[in-house]
Design a protein around this motif. Structure first.
Motif, mmCIF file in Angstrom:
data_model
loop_
_atom_site.group_PDB
_atom_site.id
_atom_site.type_symbol
_atom_site.label_atom_id
_atom_site.label_comp_id
_atom_site.label_asym_id
_atom_site.label_seq_id
_atom_site.Cartn_x
_atom_site.Cartn_y
_atom_site.Cartn_z
ATOM 1 N N GLY A 231 -84.200 -13.726 -76.993
ATOM 2 C CA GLY A 231 -84.142 -14.352 -75.685
ATOM 3 C C GLY A 231 -82.949 -13.959 -74.851
ATOM 4 O O GLY A 231 -82.641 -14.603 -73.842
ATOM 5 N N ILE A 232 -82.258 -12.897 -75.250
ATOM 6 C CA ILE A 232 -81.085 -12.408 -74.512
ATOM 7 C C ILE A 232 -81.498 -11.186 -73.701
ATOM 8 O O ILE A 232 -81.958 -10.189 -74.266
ATOM 9 N N ALA A 233 -81.378 -11.242 -72.393
ATOM 10 C CA ALA A 233 -81.759 -10.137 -71.515
ATOM 11 C C ALA A 233 -80.609 -9.832 -70.568
ATOM 12 O O ALA A 233 -80.522 -10.408 -69.467
ATOM 13 N N PRO A 234 -79.671 -8.971 -70.961
ATOM 14 C CA PRO A 234 -78.515 -8.670 -70.107
ATOM 15 C C PRO A 234 -78.942 -8.075 -68.768
ATOM 16 O O PRO A 234 -79.925 -7.325 -68.683
ATOM 17 N N THR A 235 -78.227 -8.432 -67.729
ATOM 18 C CA THR A 235 -78.527 -7.929 -66.387
ATOM 19 C C THR A 235 -77.252 -7.376 -65.749
ATOM 20 O O THR A 235 -76.142 -7.657 -66.180
ATOM 21 N N LEU A 236 -77.448 -6.598 -64.696
ATOM 22 C CA LEU A 236 -76.352 -6.076 -63.889
ATOM 23 C C LEU A 236 -76.736 -6.283 -62.426
ATOM 24 O O LEU A 236 -77.739 -5.744 -61.967
ATOM 25 N N ARG A 237 -75.994 -7.108 -61.724
ATOM 26 C CA ARG A 237 -76.329 -7.499 -60.344
ATOM 27 C C ARG A 237 -77.739 -8.082 -60.270
ATOM 28 O O ARG A 237 -78.475 -7.858 -59.305
ATOM 29 N N GLY A 238 -78.122 -8.793 -61.315
ATOM 30 C CA GLY A 238 -79.423 -9.440 -61.339
ATOM 31 C C GLY A 238 -80.566 -8.554 -61.799
ATOM 32 O O GLY A 238 -81.705 -9.021 -61.900
ATOM 33 N N VAL A 239 -80.310 -7.272 -62.100
ATOM 34 C CA VAL A 239 -81.355 -6.351 -62.548
ATOM 35 C C VAL A 239 -81.248 -6.193 -64.060
ATOM 36 O O VAL A 239 -80.169 -5.890 -64.575
ATOM 37 N N PRO A 240 -82.346 -6.414 -64.814
ATOM 38 C CA PRO A 240 -82.289 -6.227 -66.265
ATOM 39 C C PRO A 240 -81.811 -4.814 -66.612
ATOM 40 O O PRO A 240 -82.226 -3.832 -65.988
ATOM 41 N N LEU A 241 -80.952 -4.713 -67.625
ATOM 42 C CA LEU A 241 -80.382 -3.410 -67.984
ATOM 43 C C LEU A 241 -81.456 -2.403 -68.385
ATOM 44 O O LEU A 241 -81.337 -1.213 -68.091
ATOM 45 N N ASN A 242 -82.511 -2.861 -69.059
ATOM 46 C CA ASN A 242 -83.535 -1.912 -69.485
ATOM 47 C C ASN A 242 -84.276 -1.316 -68.290
ATOM 48 O O ASN A 242 -84.763 -0.185 -68.349
ATOM 49 N N GLU A 243 -84.357 -2.049 -67.160
ATOM 50 C CA GLU A 243 -84.990 -1.501 -65.969
ATOM 51 C C GLU A 243 -84.081 -0.507 -65.259
ATOM 52 O O GLU A 243 -84.530 0.266 -64.411
ATOM 53 N N LEU A 244 -82.792 -0.524 -65.608
ATOM 54 C CA LEU A 244 -81.855 0.490 -65.128
ATOM 55 C C LEU A 244 -81.739 1.628 -66.137
ATOM 56 O O LEU A 244 -80.878 2.506 -65.975
ATOM 57 N N THR A 245 -82.588 1.611 -67.157
ATOM 58 C CA THR A 245 -82.605 2.576 -68.274
ATOM 59 C C THR A 245 -81.327 2.509 -69.102
ATOM 60 O O THR A 245 -81.038 3.428 -69.873
ATOM 61 N N ILE A 246 -80.549 1.443 -68.963
ATOM 62 C CA ILE A 246 -79.307 1.279 -69.731
ATOM 63 C C ILE A 246 -79.659 0.619 -71.054
ATOM 64 O O ILE A 246 -79.839 -0.598 -71.134
ATOM 65 N N ARG A 247 -79.808 1.432 -72.070
ATOM 66 C CA ARG A 247 -80.140 0.944 -73.407
ATOM 67 C C ARG A 247 -79.679 1.966 -74.431
ATOM 68 O O ARG A 247 -79.290 3.074 -74.079
ATOM 69 N N TRP A 248 -79.740 1.598 -75.682
ATOM 70 C CA TRP A 248 -79.300 2.463 -76.767
ATOM 71 C C TRP A 248 -80.497 2.682 -77.686
ATOM 72 O O TRP A 248 -80.886 1.818 -78.442
ATOM 73 N N ASP A 249 -81.105 3.871 -77.603
ATOM 74 C CA ASP A 249 -82.279 4.178 -78.406
ATOM 75 C C ASP A 249 -81.923 4.303 -79.881
ATOM 76 O O ASP A 249 -80.805 4.699 -80.243
ATOM 77 N N THR A 250 -82.898 3.997 -80.729
ATOM 78 C CA THR A 250 -82.693 4.138 -82.166
ATOM 79 C C THR A 250 -82.898 5.580 -82.637
ATOM 80 O O THR A 250 -82.518 5.923 -83.759
ATOM 81 N N SER A 251 -83.512 6.427 -81.824
ATOM 82 C CA SER A 251 -83.674 7.833 -82.193
ATOM 83 C C SER A 251 -82.315 8.517 -82.226
ATOM 84 O O SER A 251 -81.397 8.171 -81.468
ATOM 85 N N ILE A 252 -82.178 9.513 -83.111
ATOM 86 C CA ILE A 252 -80.909 10.250 -83.201
ATOM 87 C C ILE A 252 -81.045 11.688 -82.712
ATOM 88 O O ILE A 252 -80.121 12.484 -82.842
ATOM 89 N N ILE A 253 -82.195 12.028 -82.127
ATOM 90 C CA ILE A 253 -82.407 13.412 -81.690
ATOM 91 C C ILE A 253 -81.435 13.793 -80.586
ATOM 92 O O ILE A 253 -80.831 14.872 -80.602
ATOM 93 N N PHE A 254 -81.249 12.923 -79.606
ATOM 94 C CA PHE A 254 -80.351 13.252 -78.509
ATOM 95 C C PHE A 254 -78.889 13.221 -78.953
ATOM 96 O O PHE A 254 -78.042 13.877 -78.345
ATOM 97 N N ILE A 255 -78.580 12.463 -79.989
ATOM 98 C CA ILE A 255 -77.218 12.497 -80.530
ATOM 99 C C ILE A 255 -76.921 13.894 -81.077
ATOM 100 O O ILE A 255 -75.842 14.460 -80.858
ATOM 101 N N ALA A 256 -77.900 14.473 -81.772
ATOM 102 C CA ALA A 256 -77.733 15.835 -82.277
ATOM 103 C C ALA A 256 -77.642 16.838 -81.129
ATOM 104 O O ALA A 256 -76.861 17.793 -81.188
ATOM 105 N N THR A 257 -78.416 16.632 -80.087
ATOM 106 C CA THR A 257 -78.328 17.514 -78.921
ATOM 107 C C THR A 257 -76.930 17.479 -78.331
ATOM 108 O O THR A 257 -76.368 18.512 -77.950
ATOM 109 N N GLY A 258 -76.351 16.296 -78.251
ATOM 110 C CA GLY A 258 -74.989 16.165 -77.744
ATOM 111 C C GLY A 258 -73.978 16.881 -78.620
ATOM 112 O O GLY A 258 -72.999 17.452 -78.117
#
Length: 671
Positions: A231-258
């Motif tokens: 039930g926790i939905a962090p927001t930024l200026r009232g916009v949910p973070l996931n709708e701003l694409t601000i999240r931490w994926d569980t995949s590690i493919i892009f970590i390897a790319t970095g």
């Protein structure tokens, strides 16, 4: 055998001539078999079948998958089995490399079928005849090759850009073919370990497969999903973070790319991402400039309608400045073509594709495209001719982006072309779509070709063999995928486009963009026009400072601009990867300094003071490419397997997107 590479200091201080001479002496493998009959046939057969995977997934999701690493492993396994059975011999490492160039070209040559071609059919309600598709797609692929090779000298030989996916393929081949040696065997273990971990995570992330086969939910796609369950939905200026694409994926493919792209690019992406998603996007949403979908919510597509213009402007000016800031390479190439003996002989001229091939070939193939574009699609001659210099500009942007991050912003480049033709040919929607097909698809082909040349450069192959391989691959890819598209999938029924049976989301986006951009610049909000100016100036300033400091200022304007086109979750993962391996490498450097004594003979390597095994972080730093390549390869193979499983076995194939949007982008797609 450990892959030999220049150090960052050598890349910055050595001239192009010195780098080419070093490569010829230390990396080039001479006349080792490369483009042989068996490598060509294997690449064409594997590529033609793997192209069907891209065809179906492209139709369903709009994304295409890179098949280079997959084809490398399949070919190696096939000939290893034949060798054990006494029916042949193992492929050489360079035969495998030539094979993957062919297979990869076959894999992505059909991309216009589910993007620009399908959009053209939706607009005109006609099917492009198959013979026209063959000629058009082959010309686009050939023009991509002709534009790519003049850029190879700059971006691969001189700047030594990582091209992460290509680097991963090179490391995979090196580990597979050199595993008989102790060092090779150790690298192979690291490769397999990283691959298994990544593959296992991708399997757990696919909720549909987990439910269907194991009756379990699997792990969430992102760590923030756990918070929402509580039930926790962090927001930024009232916009949910996931709708701003601000999240931490569980995949590690892009970590390897970095890990492959380096800290400078990782920090540049993070700065651009913070500016876009933490500051500008919430502010613009609060002021009603960025609007939600019809059903509510935001996400990457809504944000990028504003953000891509400033981001692309930054990438454009930085790419142009970077390319022309070292004019000697360009001037020398053309002097060598127009007058022999004017400049010092190129030590690689016997294996590089001659510049004269591009100088002669580009005008000829471009003329063919202009003529058939007018005859078949109604594009005015002068409008078709304008697309050719635009290809050069967009190829610079695409190659810069692909070289740094393995992501080619084909969609953004297509929209930029569509905007240009919206101004030049207002109201002509067919010209808008098919002209954008020329610029975006040729730039995509050029950047993918250089991605495939990167492993060849790492392994000491002949570049001109890979150029021939791409032509063979283009033919092979169309030989099977075109009949399947025309006679199995669409069967002449235009009404299927945009339906559940054939959603072609890429084509829907192209058509929608054409309809909007017919209005020219009037649809752009004034703040977006300001962003274009600011982005353009910022791109020049950053590259000028980098040039003036000879690379000591390590921020990348191209990466900062690209951050405006990507999900922040992808940006964050790439930054974490670049940071983690940078810290690892710094710690390893300190260990080496404390455990080595200066050489007694100048020029000889330092001697270790303490015998015994190296610490884990030293081994990790020395094998960064191997570890990251394994993670990318394992995620790729599992992702392709899950996608094919979804197509052939599981019900409700429309949910193939659960395989992972980030995975698709790493393996050949783009935003």
């Amino acid at each position: 055998m450990a892959l030999k590479q220049l150090t960052p200091e050598q890349i910055q201080t050595m001239s192009l001539e010195e780098k080419d001479a070093w490569w010829l002496k230390n990396v080039y493998r001479g006349d080792m078999p490369q483009l042989t009959w068996r490598s060509a046939i294997t690449g064409m057969v594997l590529g033609s079948f793997l192209s069907l995977t891209n065809l179906y997934l492209g139709m369903r999701t709009g994304w295409s998958l890179g098949v280079g690493i997959t084809s490398v492993i399949l070919a190696f396994a096939l000939f290893r089995v034949l060798s054990r059975l006494g029916l042949g011999r193992d492929m050489t490492i360079l035969e495998n490399n030539a094979m993957q160039s062919i297979a990869t070209a076959a894999g992505y040559v059909n991309a216009p079928l589910f993007s620009s071609f399908a959009a053209y059919s939706m607009v005109t309600m006609t099917v492009v005849p198959m013979y026209q598709a063959v000629v058009w797609l082959l010309c686009l692929g050939l023009l991509g090759i002709l534009f790519a090779f003049p850029l190879k000298k700059r971006f691969i030989n001189d700047e030594q850009l990582p091209f992460p996916e290509g680097m991963a393929a090179g490391v995979v081949m090196d580990a597979l073919h050199e595993s008989d040696e102790k060092e090779g065997l150790f690298k192979a273990k690291l490769l397999v370990g990283g691959a298994l971990l990544s593959a296992f995570i991708e399997l757990l992330r696919d909720g549909k497969v987990m439910r269907y086969f194991f009756g379990a939910e699997g792990i969430p796609a992102g760590y923030d999903d756990v918070l929402r369950k509580w039930g926790i939905a962090p927001t930024l200026r009232g916009v949910p973070l996931n709708e701003l694409t601000i999240r931490w994926d569980t995949s590690i493919i892009f970590i390897a790319t970095g890990g492959l792209m380096g800290i400078g690019v990782g920090v540049s992406l993070l700065l651009g991402g913070i500016l876009n998603y933490f500051i500008l996007a919430p502010l613009l949403i609060a002021n009603g400039i960025i609007v939600p979908y019809e059903g509510g919510g935001y996400g990457l597509r809504q944000i990028s309608l504003w953000a891509l213009w400033g981001g692309v402007a930054c990438m454009t000016t930085s790419s142009l400045y970077s390319f022309f800031s070292r004019p000697k390479i360009i001037v020398d190439a053309f002097r060598g073509f127009f007058g022999k003996g004017v400049v010092k002989r190129d030590v690689l001229e016997h294996i590089e594709l001659p510049i004269k091939v591009s100088v002669i070939g580009v005008p000829i193939v471009s003329l063919v495209l202009v003529v058939i574009g007018h005859a078949w699609f109604g594009i005015s001659y002068w409008l078709g001719a304008i697309a050719v210099p635009m290809v050069f500009i967009f190829a610079l942007i695409a190659v810069n982006s692909t070289g740094l991050t393995a992501i080619t912003p084909t969609g953004a480049l297509g929209k930029l072309t569509q905007l240009t033709y919206g101004l030049l040919a207002p109201g002509n929607i067919t010209t808008n779509v098919m002209s954008a097909s020329i610029t975006a698809e040729v730039a995509n082909n050029a950047s993918n070709l250089l991605m495939d040349i990167k492993p060849g450069y790492m392994l000491g192959a002949k570049p001109r063999h890979q150029a021939v391989g791409h032509v063979l691959g283009g033919v092979a890819g169309l030989t099977l995928s075109l009949p399947v598209w025309y006679f199995v999938l669409i069967r002449g029924d235009i009404s299927l486009y945009g339906t559940e049976a054939m959603p072609v989301p890429g084509a829907v986006t192209w058509r929608a963009a054409a309809e909007i951009l017919m209005k020219g610049l009037s649809f752009l909000h004034p703040t977006a026009k300001i962003a274009v100016v600011v982005g353009a100036v910022l791109g020049i300033v950053i590259e000028a400072v980098k040039h003036a400091t000879k690379g000591r200022f390590s921020l990348s304007a191209a990466a900062m601009g690209l951050a405006f086109l990507l999900n922040f979750s992808d940006i964050w993962a790439m930054f974490l990867g670049s940071l983690g391996f940078w810290l690892l490498q710094n710690r390893a450097v300190k260990w080496h300094k404390g455990n080595e004594e200066p050489p007694t003979v100048p020029g000889e390597p330092a001697l270790p003071l303490l015998p015994g095994p190296k610490p884990w972080y030293v081994l990790g730093a020395e094998n960064t490419e191997t570890i990251c390549a394994g993670v990318i390869a394992g995620g790729a193979l599992m992702g392709i397997s899950l996608a094919v499983l979804g197509v052939l076995v599981l019900p409700d194939v429309a949910q193939l997107q659960s395989v992972g949007e980030a995975f698709r982008k790493v393996l050949g797609g783009g935003p």
